[in-house]
Design a protein around this motif. Structure first.
Motif, PDB file in Angstrom:
ATOM      1  N   GLY A   1     -40.447   2.886 -25.052  1.00 24.75           N
ATOM      2  CA  GLY A   1     -39.141   2.618 -24.488  1.00 24.75           C
ATOM      3  C   GLY A   1     -37.984   2.981 -25.404  1.00 24.75           C
ATOM      4  O   GLY A   1     -36.843   2.666 -25.110  1.00 24.75           O
ATOM      5  N   VAL A   2     -38.266   3.652 -26.529  1.00 27.90           N
ATOM      6  CA  VAL A   2     -37.194   4.072 -27.428  1.00 27.90           C
ATOM      7  C   VAL A   2     -36.694   5.428 -26.962  1.00 27.90           C
ATOM      8  O   VAL A   2     -37.463   6.370 -26.797  1.00 27.90           O
ATOM      9  CB  VAL A   2     -37.699   4.155 -28.888  1.00 27.90           C
ATOM     10  N   VAL A   3     -35.389   5.505 -26.731  1.00 27.98           N
ATOM     11  CA  VAL A   3     -34.789   6.755 -26.276  1.00 27.98           C
ATOM     12  C   VAL A   3     -33.811   7.227 -27.341  1.00 27.98           C
ATOM     13  O   VAL A   3     -32.927   6.480 -27.751  1.00 27.98           O
ATOM     14  CB  VAL A   3     -34.053   6.546 -24.934  1.00 27.98           C
ATOM     15  N   VAL A   4     -33.993   8.447 -27.792  1.00 28.55           N
ATOM     16  CA  VAL A   4     -33.101   9.037 -28.793  1.00 28.55           C
ATOM     17  C   VAL A   4     -32.342  10.172 -28.122  1.00 28.55           C
ATOM     18  O   VAL A   4     -32.960  11.108 -27.608  1.00 28.55           O
ATOM     19  CB  VAL A   4     -33.895   9.565 -30.004  1.00 28.55           C
ATOM     20  N   PRO A   5     -31.015  10.083 -28.107  1.00 25.60           N
ATOM     21  CA  PRO A   5     -30.239  11.173 -27.498  1.00 25.60           C
ATOM     22  C   PRO A   5     -30.500  12.485 -28.229  1.00 25.60           C
ATOM     23  O   PRO A   5     -30.693  12.502 -29.442  1.00 25.60           O
ATOM     24  CB  PRO A   5     -28.785  10.725 -27.689  1.00 25.60           C
ATOM     25  N   PRO A   6     -30.512  13.600 -27.504  1.00 25.95           N
ATOM     26  CA  PRO A   6     -30.777  14.902 -28.133  1.00 25.95           C
ATOM     27  C   PRO A   6     -29.842  15.216 -29.297  1.00 25.95           C
ATOM     28  O   PRO A   6     -30.270  15.784 -30.299  1.00 25.95           O
ATOM     29  CB  PRO A   6     -30.596  15.900 -26.988  1.00 25.95           C
ATOM     30  N   ALA A   7     -28.573  14.849 -29.191  1.00 25.64           N
ATOM     31  CA  ALA A   7     -27.630  15.136 -30.281  1.00 25.64           C
ATOM     32  C   ALA A   7     -28.030  14.381 -31.544  1.00 25.64           C
ATOM     33  O   ALA A   7     -27.934  14.916 -32.649  1.00 25.64           O
ATOM     34  CB  ALA A   7     -26.212  14.759 -29.860  1.00 25.64           C
ATOM     35  N   SER A   8     -28.490  13.150 -31.405  1.00 27.86           N
ATOM     36  CA  SER A   8     -28.916  12.373 -32.568  1.00 27.86           C
ATOM     37  C   SER A   8     -30.179  12.960 -33.174  1.00 27.86           C
ATOM     38  O   SER A   8     -30.319  13.027 -34.394  1.00 27.86           O
ATOM     39  CB  SER A   8     -29.154  10.914 -32.182  1.00 27.86           C
ATOM     40  N   ALA A   9     -31.103  13.383 -32.339  1.00 25.78           N
ATOM     41  CA  ALA A   9     -32.340  13.982 -32.836  1.00 25.78           C
ATOM     42  C   ALA A   9     -32.035  15.266 -33.604  1.00 25.78           C
ATOM     43  O   ALA A   9     -32.611  15.508 -34.663  1.00 25.78           O
ATOM     44  CB  ALA A   9     -33.289  14.251 -31.678  1.00 25.78           C
ATOM     45  N   ARG A  10     -31.101  16.079 -33.091  1.00 30.36           N
ATOM     46  CA  ARG A  10     -30.735  17.313 -33.799  1.00 30.36           C
ATOM     47  C   ARG A  10     -30.059  17.001 -35.121  1.00 30.36           C
ATOM     48  O   ARG A  10     -30.284  17.681 -36.128  1.00 30.36           O
ATOM     49  CB  ARG A  10     -29.816  18.168 -32.923  1.00 30.36           C
ATOM     50  N   LEU A  11     -29.223  15.980 -35.145  1.00 26.38           N
ATOM     51  CA  LEU A  11     -28.537  15.601 -36.375  1.00 26.38           C
ATOM     52  C   LEU A  11     -29.545  15.200 -37.452  1.00 26.38           C
ATOM     53  O   LEU A  11     -29.474  15.659 -38.588  1.00 26.38           O
ATOM     54  CB  LEU A  11     -27.566  14.442 -36.104  1.00 26.38           C
ATOM     55  N   ILE A  12     -30.508  14.364 -37.100  1.00 24.21           N
ATOM     56  CA  ILE A  12     -31.525  13.931 -38.069  1.00 24.21           C
ATOM     57  C   ILE A  12     -32.409  15.106 -38.468  1.00 24.21           C
ATOM     58  O   ILE A  12     -32.761  15.263 -39.634  1.00 24.21           O
ATOM     59  CB  ILE A  12     -32.376  12.776 -37.493  1.00 24.21           C
ATOM     60  N   ASP A  13     -32.745  15.962 -37.517  1.00 20.90           N
ATOM     61  CA  ASP A  13     -33.585  17.119 -37.818  1.00 20.90           C
ATOM     62  C   ASP A  13     -32.876  18.063 -38.785  1.00 20.90           C
ATOM     63  O   ASP A  13     -33.512  18.695 -39.619  1.00 20.90           O
ATOM     64  CB  ASP A  13     -33.929  17.852 -36.517  1.00 20.90           C
ATOM     65  N   ALA A  14     -31.554  18.132 -38.711  1.00 22.72           N
ATOM     66  CA  ALA A  14     -30.795  19.023 -39.592  1.00 22.72           C
ATOM     67  C   ALA A  14     -30.531  18.411 -40.959  1.00 22.72           C
ATOM     68  O   ALA A  14     -30.048  19.092 -41.848  1.00 22.72           O
ATOM     69  CB  ALA A  14     -29.466  19.373 -38.921  1.00 22.72           C
ATOM     70  N   THR A  15     -30.818  17.144 -41.138  1.00 21.69           N
ATOM     71  CA  THR A  15     -30.611  16.483 -42.429  1.00 21.69           C
ATOM     72  C   THR A  15     -31.816  16.753 -43.322  1.00 21.69           C
ATOM     73  O   THR A  15     -32.941  16.435 -42.958  1.00 21.69           O
ATOM     74  CB  THR A  15     -30.421  14.973 -42.224  1.00 21.69           C
ATOM     75  N   PRO A  16     -31.608  17.349 -44.509  1.00 24.95           N
ATOM     76  CA  PRO A  16     -32.749  17.746 -45.358  1.00 24.95           C
ATOM     77  C   PRO A  16     -33.681  16.588 -45.732  1.00 24.95           C
ATOM     78  O   PRO A  16     -34.889  16.778 -45.825  1.00 24.95           O
ATOM     79  CB  PRO A  16     -32.084  18.319 -46.594  1.00 24.95           C
ATOM     80  N   GLU A  17     -33.145  15.393 -45.927  1.00 19.00           N
ATOM     81  CA  GLU A  17     -34.017  14.279 -46.338  1.00 19.00           C
ATOM     82  C   GLU A  17     -34.974  13.873 -45.225  1.00 19.00           C
ATOM     83  O   GLU A  17     -36.032  13.326 -45.466  1.00 19.00           O
ATOM     84  CB  GLU A  17     -33.197  13.054 -46.754  1.00 19.00           C
ATOM     85  N   TYR A  18     -34.575  14.075 -43.969  1.00 16.25           N
ATOM     86  CA  TYR A  18     -35.376  13.597 -42.849  1.00 16.25           C
ATOM     87  C   TYR A  18     -36.034  14.715 -42.059  1.00 16.25           C
ATOM     88  O   TYR A  18     -37.097  14.551 -41.496  1.00 16.25           O
ATOM     89  CB  TYR A  18     -34.502  12.777 -41.888  1.00 16.25           C
ATOM     90  N   GLY A  19     -35.389  15.846 -41.969  1.00 12.01           N
ATOM     91  CA  GLY A  19     -35.913  16.934 -41.156  1.00 12.01           C
ATOM     92  C   GLY A  19     -37.085  17.625 -41.798  1.00 12.01           C
ATOM     93  O   GLY A  19     -37.389  17.459 -42.964  1.00 12.01           O
ATOM     94  N   ALA A  20     -37.738  18.427 -41.013  1.00 14.29           N
ATOM     95  CA  ALA A  20     -38.904  19.161 -41.519  1.00 14.29           C
ATOM     96  C   ALA A  20     -38.537  20.558 -41.932  1.00 14.29           C
ATOM     97  O   ALA A  20     -37.586  21.121 -41.540  1.00 14.29           O
ATOM     98  CB  ALA A  20     -39.988  19.213 -40.462  1.00 14.29           C
TER      99      ALA A  20
END
Length: 68
Positions: free
Chosen positions: A49-68
């Motif tokens: 039931g956890v929903v992550v907005p696409p913009a938030s997912a892209r932001l975290i993915d683009a952050t070097p500490e968290y993204g792959a």
């Protein structure tokens, strides 16, 4: 209303800081908190039931500490 015996030559802010530090030092033994156990890990299968907005997912993915 409470009355405080404050010498007129002392500034209120200096006296307040000195009083606060003294009061805190005297209260330290009374502020013992019980140790709390760390929460048990939760299986990923139970997280739903956890929903992550696409913009938030892209932001975290683009952050070097968290993204792959």
């Amino acid at each position: 209303m409470a009355k405080y015996s404050v010498p007129p030559e002392q500034h209120e802010s200096e006296l307040s800081l000195v009083q606060l530090r003294g009061d805190s030092a005297r209260m330290v033994p009374h502020w013992v908190a019980p140790a709390q156990a760390a929460p048990a890990p939760v299986s990923p299968a139970l997280i739903h039931g956890v929903v992550v907005p696409p913009a938030s997912a892209r932001l975290i993915d683009a952050t070097p500490e968290y993204g792959a």
